[in-house]
Design a protein around this motif. Structure first.
Motif, PDB file in Angstrom:
ATOM      1  N   ILE A 174       0.837  -1.208   0.000  1.00 48.17           N
ATOM      2  CA  ILE A 174       0.000   0.000   0.000  1.00 48.17           C
ATOM      3  C   ILE A 174       0.868   1.252   0.000  1.00 48.17           C
ATOM      4  CG2 ILE A 174      -1.675   1.338   1.334  1.00 48.17           C
ATOM      5  CD1 ILE A 174      -2.753  -1.365   2.400  1.00 48.17           C
ATOM      6  N   LEU A 175       1.851   1.290   0.888  1.00 46.82           N
ATOM      7  CA  LEU A 175       2.700   2.476   0.991  1.00 46.82           C
ATOM      8  C   LEU A 175       3.647   2.585  -0.205  1.00 46.82           C
ATOM      9  CD1 LEU A 175       3.430   2.338   4.830  1.00 46.82           C
ATOM     10  CD2 LEU A 175       1.811   3.815   3.615  1.00 46.82           C
ATOM     11  N   GLY A 176       4.073   1.445  -0.731  1.00 49.35           N
ATOM     12  CA  GLY A 176       4.915   1.463  -1.927  1.00 49.35           C
ATOM     13  C   GLY A 176       4.161   1.975  -3.141  1.00 49.35           C
ATOM     14  N   LEU A 177       2.914   1.567  -3.287  1.00 48.72           N
ATOM     15  CA  LEU A 177       2.102   2.058  -4.401  1.00 48.72           C
ATOM     16  C   LEU A 177       1.792   3.544  -4.239  1.00 48.72           C
ATOM     17  CD1 LEU A 177      -0.339  -0.957  -4.850  1.00 48.72           C
ATOM     18  CD2 LEU A 177       1.514  -0.268  -6.394  1.00 48.72           C
ATOM     19  N   ALA A 178       1.667   3.983  -2.991  1.00 50.29           N
ATOM     20  CA  ALA A 178       1.460   5.418  -2.756  1.00 50.29           C
ATOM     21  C   ALA A 178       2.661   6.215  -3.250  1.00 50.29           C
ATOM     22  CB  ALA A 178       1.224   5.672  -1.270  1.00 50.29           C
ATOM     23  N   ARG A 179       3.869   5.657  -3.059  1.00 51.84           N
ATOM     24  CA  ARG A 179       5.074   6.303  -3.589  1.00 51.84           C
ATOM     25  C   ARG A 179       4.989   6.453  -5.102  1.00 51.84           C
ATOM     26  NH1 ARG A 179       8.772   2.149  -1.997  1.00 51.84           N
ATOM     27  NH2 ARG A 179       8.569   1.935   0.253  1.00 51.84           N
ATOM     28  N   LEU A 180       4.382   5.452  -5.737  1.00 53.70           N
ATOM     29  CA  LEU A 180       4.254   5.465  -7.198  1.00 53.70           C
ATOM     30  C   LEU A 180       3.016   6.227  -7.657  1.00 53.70           C
ATOM     31  CD1 LEU A 180       5.209   1.734  -7.911  1.00 53.70           C
ATOM     32  CD2 LEU A 180       6.682   3.744  -7.992  1.00 53.70           C
ATOM     33  N   ARG A 181       2.348   6.869  -6.698  1.00 54.96           N
ATOM     34  CA  ARG A 181       1.177   7.716  -6.971  1.00 54.96           C
ATOM     35  C   ARG A 181      -0.011   6.929  -7.526  1.00 54.96           C
ATOM     36  NH1 ARG A 181       2.801  12.689  -5.909  1.00 54.96           N
ATOM     37  NH2 ARG A 181       4.991  13.265  -6.178  1.00 54.96           N
ATOM     38  N   HIS A 182      -0.192   5.721  -7.006  1.00 53.72           N
ATOM     39  CA  HIS A 182      -1.395   4.961  -7.333  1.00 53.72           C
ATOM     40  C   HIS A 182      -2.536   5.411  -6.426  1.00 53.72           C
ATOM     41  CE1 HIS A 182       0.147   1.212  -9.622  1.00 53.72           C
ATOM     42  NE2 HIS A 182       1.001   2.211  -9.792  1.00 53.72           N
ATOM     43  N   GLN A 183      -3.739   5.360  -6.950  1.00 51.90           N
ATOM     44  CA  GLN A 183      -4.927   5.540  -6.118  1.00 51.90           C
ATOM     45  C   GLN A 183      -5.361   4.148  -5.674  1.00 51.90           C
ATOM     46  OE1 GLN A 183      -8.209   7.595  -7.939  1.00 51.90           O
ATOM     47  NE2 GLN A 183      -9.447   7.573  -6.096  1.00 51.90           N
ATOM     48  N   VAL A 184      -5.329   3.906  -4.368  1.00 53.33           N
ATOM     49  CA  VAL A 184      -5.575   2.563  -3.844  1.00 53.33           C
ATOM     50  C   VAL A 184      -6.993   2.451  -3.293  1.00 53.33           C
ATOM     51  CG1 VAL A 184      -4.832   0.803  -2.187  1.00 53.33           C
ATOM     52  CG2 VAL A 184      -3.127   2.276  -3.297  1.00 53.33           C
ATOM     53  N   PHE A 185      -7.674   1.383  -3.706  1.00 56.47           N
ATOM     54  CA  PHE A 185      -8.988   1.021  -3.186  1.00 56.47           C
ATOM     55  C   PHE A 185      -8.833  -0.283  -2.406  1.00 56.47           C
ATOM     56  CE2 PHE A 185      -9.649   3.602  -6.871  1.00 56.47           C
ATOM     57  CZ  PHE A 185     -10.826   4.304  -6.667  1.00 56.47           C
ATOM     58  N   LEU A 186      -9.689  -0.476  -1.423  1.00 54.97           N
ATOM     59  CA  LEU A 186      -9.655  -1.714  -0.638  1.00 54.97           C
ATOM     60  C   LEU A 186     -11.014  -2.390  -0.684  1.00 54.97           C
ATOM     61  CD1 LEU A 186      -8.290  -3.655   1.429  1.00 54.97           C
ATOM     62  CD2 LEU A 186      -9.193  -2.181   3.223  1.00 54.97           C
ATOM     63  N   LEU A 211      -2.956   4.504   6.588  1.00 56.57           N
ATOM     64  CA  LEU A 211      -2.237   4.054   5.392  1.00 56.57           C
ATOM     65  C   LEU A 211      -2.517   4.913   4.163  1.00 56.57           C
ATOM     66  CD1 LEU A 211      -2.732   0.202   5.831  1.00 56.57           C
ATOM     67  CD2 LEU A 211      -0.598   1.475   6.140  1.00 56.57           C
ATOM     68  N   GLY A 212      -3.388   5.903   4.322  1.00 53.25           N
ATOM     69  CA  GLY A 212      -3.641   6.824   3.219  1.00 53.25           C
ATOM     70  C   GLY A 212      -4.765   6.423   2.287  1.00 53.25           C
ATOM     71  N   ILE A 213      -5.618   5.482   2.716  1.00 50.45           N
ATOM     72  CA  ILE A 213      -6.768   5.079   1.901  1.00 50.45           C
ATOM     73  C   ILE A 213      -8.008   5.760   2.469  1.00 50.45           C
ATOM     74  CG2 ILE A 213      -8.132   3.149   1.014  1.00 50.45           C
ATOM     75  CD1 ILE A 213      -5.764   1.316   1.564  1.00 50.45           C
ATOM     76  N   PRO A 214      -8.653   6.645   1.724  1.00 45.66           N
ATOM     77  CA  PRO A 214      -9.819   7.358   2.260  1.00 45.66           C
ATOM     78  C   PRO A 214     -11.018   6.431   2.431  1.00 45.66           C
ATOM     79  CG  PRO A 214      -9.506   7.872  -0.061  1.00 45.66           C
ATOM     80  CD  PRO A 214      -8.312   7.058   0.350  1.00 45.66           C
ATOM     81  N   PRO A 215     -11.934   6.768   3.341  1.00 49.52           N
ATOM     82  CA  PRO A 215     -13.119   5.918   3.577  1.00 49.52           C
ATOM     83  C   PRO A 215     -13.924   5.645   2.309  1.00 49.52           C
ATOM     84  CG  PRO A 215     -12.947   7.612   5.272  1.00 49.52           C
ATOM     85  CD  PRO A 215     -11.901   7.937   4.244  1.00 49.52           C
ATOM     86  N   SER A 216     -13.960   6.614   1.405  1.00 50.88           N
ATOM     87  CA  SER A 216     -14.726   6.433   0.166  1.00 50.88           C
ATOM     88  C   SER A 216     -14.139   5.340  -0.725  1.00 50.88           C
ATOM     89  CB  SER A 216     -14.783   7.750  -0.615  1.00 50.88           C
ATOM     90  OG  SER A 216     -13.473   8.211  -0.910  1.00 50.88           O
ATOM     91  N   ASN A 217     -12.883   4.963  -0.472  1.00 52.73           N
ATOM     92  CA  ASN A 217     -12.226   3.922  -1.271  1.00 52.73           C
ATOM     93  C   ASN A 217     -12.235   2.560  -0.578  1.00 52.73           C
ATOM     94  OD1 ASN A 217     -11.657   6.044  -2.954  1.00 52.73           O
ATOM     95  ND2 ASN A 217      -9.469   5.646  -3.107  1.00 52.73           N
TER      96      ASN A 217
END
Length: 253
Positions: free
Chosen positions: A62-74, A100-106
């Motif tokens: 999750i944090l690695g993908l954030a570095r790559l500027r991915h928008q992460v959904f769970l 972890l930087g994932i908003p509730p909407s995701n």
């Protein structure tokens, strides 16, 4: 002294080579164009079975993908109601995702009697695949991340997710351009080596590797600490020693 000087030079050369090799490996696995990962702005769906999976197993991804500027959904396939703590665990999941930087909407939590939080209950891969595909299409996902066939811990619910994703991939039902990454399961020794597993992770085959910095590792631990209802003594030890709190090796299907 005459023997020692060349020996010291050799040791220094080996150390320099090692540092450069590790740095080169790090560069290769964090550059999306070299790692084969979609680039910045990509929409990634992390598929888990229970609240706390995202922090216990996938925080480096999750944090690695954030570095790559991915928008992460769970997409979490249960509320973790095995001990009738579902409502508590849903709140803990949202708190962890916030860290972890994932908003509730995701964040999407499935509450379906067909997918109980129970290691003795086998989820139907076809049913899981149907629900999963709906979320992939609805959110325009181009990268799906989930467990491999070993499920990291051998939990049947984890393995059902892999079976479902594998079915979609094999049958060509995923949207065009949608890739699948699965988290490598490792043996028990490697699982609890923490950062000492890094040389193995670098040397052994994998398609993507995420390693947390000290700051990110602390962030992952804060996310796990949100799951207060699950922090029994053995999970506290897990947080300290598990490689999955620091390192994720993944493979494409």
């Amino acid at each position: 002294m005459e023997v020692a000087a060349p020996l010291l030079c050799l040791v220094a050369a080996v150390l320099v080579w090692g540092v450069l090799w590790v740095w080169g490996s790090w560069e290769r696995v964090t550059r999306p164009e070299q790692a084969g990962l979609p680039g910045g702005g990509s929409r990634t769906l992390l598929v888990t079975a229970h609240p706390d999976d995202e922090a216990m197993f996938f925080a480096p991804t999750i944090l690695g993908l954030a570095r790559l500027r991915h928008q992460v959904f769970l997409l979490c396939f249960s509320a973790g109601n095995y001990y009738n703590q579902g409502e508590i665990r849903k709140k803990e999941l949202l708190q962890s995702c916030d860290v972890l930087g994932i908003p509730p909407s995701n964040v999407m939590i499935i509450e379906n009697r067909d997918f109980p939080d129970d290691p003795d209950m086998h989820w139907d891969p076809q049913q899981v695949a149907g629900v999963l595909l709906q979320h992939v299409e609805a959110n325009s996902i181009n990268l799906v991340v989930t467990f491999d066939e070993g499920g990291v811990s051998g939990h049947s619910n984890h393995m059902a997710l892999n079976a479902a994703v594998r079915t979609l991939h094999t049958e060509g039902k995923l949207p065009k351009g949608c890739s699948v990454l699965t988290l490598q399961s490792v043996n028990l020794l490697r699982k609890y080596l923490c950062l000492l597993d890094l040389p193995c992770s670098l040397l052994l085959a994998r398609d993507a590797l995420f390693v947390l910095t000290q700051q990110e590792a602390a962030q992952a631990q804060r996310a796990m600490s949100c799951h207060r209802s699950q922090l029994l003594w053995f999970r506290r030890l897990y947080v300290l020693f598990s490689r999955y709190m620091r390192i994720n090796s993944l493979n494409f299907l």
